[in-house]
Design a protein around this motif. Structure first.
Motif, short mmCIF file in Angstrom:
data_model
loop_
_atom_site.label_atom_id
_atom_site.label_comp_id
_atom_site.label_asym_id
_atom_site.label_seq_id
_atom_site.Cartn_x
_atom_site.Cartn_y
_atom_site.Cartn_z
N GLY A 10 87.04 -82.87 63.12
CA GLY A 10 88.41 -82.90 61.39
C GLY A 10 88.13 -82.85 60.38
N LEU A 11 88.68 -82.76 59.73
CA LEU A 11 88.15 -82.39 57.94
C LEU A 11 88.33 -83.73 56.89
CD1 LEU A 11 88.94 -80.70 55.91
CD2 LEU A 11 91.54 -81.82 55.86
N VAL A 12 86.94 -83.57 56.29
CA VAL A 12 86.60 -84.23 55.65
C VAL A 12 85.92 -84.14 54.29
CG1 VAL A 12 84.21 -84.13 56.60
CG2 VAL A 12 84.78 -86.65 55.65
N GLN A 13 86.30 -84.39 53.09
CA GLN A 13 86.10 -84.74 51.83
C GLN A 13 84.49 -84.36 51.94
OE1 GLN A 13 87.33 -86.53 49.33
NE2 GLN A 13 89.45 -85.68 48.55
N PRO A 14 84.09 -83.28 50.80
CA PRO A 14 82.24 -83.44 50.66
C PRO A 14 82.01 -85.25 50.15
CG PRO A 14 83.17 -81.79 49.27
CD PRO A 14 85.01 -82.54 50.26
N GLY A 15 80.89 -85.47 51.06
CA GLY A 15 80.18 -86.86 51.06
C GLY A 15 81.01 -87.72 51.62
N GLY A 16 81.68 -87.34 52.36
CA GLY A 16 82.36 -88.47 53.97
C GLY A 16 81.13 -88.33 54.72
N SER A 17 81.91 -89.07 55.49
CA SER A 17 81.34 -89.51 57.15
C SER A 17 82.36 -88.74 58.23
CB SER A 17 80.71 -90.51 57.51
OG SER A 17 79.84 -90.76 55.97
N LEU A 18 81.28 -88.93 59.30
CA LEU A 18 82.36 -88.21 60.79
C LEU A 18 81.58 -89.20 62.02
CD1 LEU A 18 83.82 -84.90 60.34
CD2 LEU A 18 85.34 -87.72 60.10
N ARG A 19 81.86 -89.33 62.83
CA ARG A 19 81.47 -89.37 64.17
C ARG A 19 81.50 -88.64 65.43
NH1 ARG A 19 79.58 -94.84 67.48
NH2 ARG A 19 82.28 -94.45 68.22
N LEU A 20 80.95 -87.96 65.60
CA LEU A 20 81.23 -87.08 66.94
C LEU A 20 80.54 -87.49 68.12
CD1 LEU A 20 80.04 -83.50 65.74
CD2 LEU A 20 82.26 -84.76 65.48
N SER A 21 81.64 -88.08 69.95
CA SER A 21 81.66 -88.03 70.79
C SER A 21 81.56 -87.20 71.49
CB SER A 21 82.33 -89.47 70.46
OG SER A 21 81.95 -90.56 69.98
N CYS A 22 80.69 -87.07 72.45
CA CYS A 22 80.20 -86.88 73.77
C CYS A 22 80.03 -86.92 74.80
CB CYS A 22 78.88 -85.48 73.98
SG CYS A 22 78.11 -84.73 74.89
N ALA A 23 80.97 -87.29 75.22
CA ALA A 23 81.14 -88.42 76.69
C ALA A 23 81.65 -87.63 78.02
CB ALA A 23 82.58 -88.10 77.03
N ALA A 24 80.57 -87.68 78.67
CA ALA A 24 80.03 -86.47 79.96
C ALA A 24 81.13 -87.84 81.18
CB ALA A 24 78.85 -87.59 80.56
N SER A 25 81.87 -86.89 81.69
CA SER A 25 82.14 -87.26 83.42
C SER A 25 81.59 -86.24 84.31
CB SER A 25 83.79 -87.27 83.25
OG SER A 25 84.11 -85.30 82.87
N GLY A 26 82.00 -86.91 85.38
CA GLY A 26 81.40 -86.58 86.71
C GLY A 26 79.81 -86.14 87.42
N PHE A 27 79.17 -86.40 85.60
CA PHE A 27 77.83 -86.57 85.92
C PHE A 27 77.19 -87.61 84.73
CE2 PHE A 27 76.00 -84.72 82.04
CZ PHE A 27 76.97 -83.61 82.48
N THR A 28 75.51 -88.17 85.65
CA THR A 28 75.80 -88.99 84.60
C THR A 28 74.47 -88.44 83.55
OG1 THR A 28 74.90 -90.44 85.95
CG2 THR A 28 73.27 -90.99 83.74
N LEU A 29 74.77 -88.63 81.95
CA LEU A 29 74.39 -87.74 80.68
C LEU A 29 72.96 -88.62 81.34
CD1 LEU A 29 75.13 -85.76 78.92
CD2 LEU A 29 75.85 -87.65 77.46
N ASP A 30 71.94 -88.50 81.79
CA ASP A 30 70.94 -88.96 81.48
C ASP A 30 69.30 -87.36 81.77
OD1 ASP A 30 68.40 -91.44 83.32
OD2 ASP A 30 68.27 -89.78 81.52
N TYR A 31 69.78 -86.40 80.68
CA TYR A 31 69.00 -85.56 81.09
C TYR A 31 68.03 -85.18 80.15
CZ TYR A 31 71.73 -82.67 83.93
OH TYR A 31 72.46 -82.10 84.81
#
Length: 131
Positions: A10-31
């Protein structure tokens, strides 16, 4: 369907924070290597952070101390917490997973076999840092 799906951009101002998520479907995210990449307009894709199967982590110099990668195995999800965001962090952020291994090279996070070593890629999440 086997896929990775990023969210949290998304849009955030300088100095701000964001948290991205990466969700796996159909397999186990264990690489061996689960990583975050980013690509800014007109620039090449670069490795930002990686978490290995033993939970060791790597960060590019440009984000070290500001970004944190983590994994929730129960939720089959990897996160990228981004703090103290700056204009130069504006990019599309991708997560990827593969049976390769990651290592630190010339200030970035690299992967054995390059991006070809990653089996799964998300479609990306846009992060815009702007006042």
């Amino acid at each position: 369907q086997l896929q990775l799906v990023e969210s949290g951009g998304g849009l955030v101002q300088p100095g701000g924070s964001l948290r991205l998520s990466c969700a796996a479907s159909g397999f186990t995210l264990d690489y061996n290597a689960i990583g975050w990449f980013r690509q800014a307009p007109g620039k090449e894709r670069e490795g930002v952070s990686c978490i290995s199967s033993d939970s060791s982590t790597l960060y590019a110099d440009s984000v070290k101390g500001r970004f944190t990668i983590s994994r929730d195995k129960a939720k089959n999800t990897v996160y990228l917490q981004m703090n103290s965001l700056a204009h130069e962090d504006t990019a599309v952020y991708y997560c990827a997973a593969g049976p390769t291994f990651c290592y630190f090279c010339s200030g970035y996070v690299c992967y054995a076999g390059g991006t070809n070593g990653m089996d799964y890629w998300g479609k990306g999440a846009l992060v815009t840092v702007s006042s």
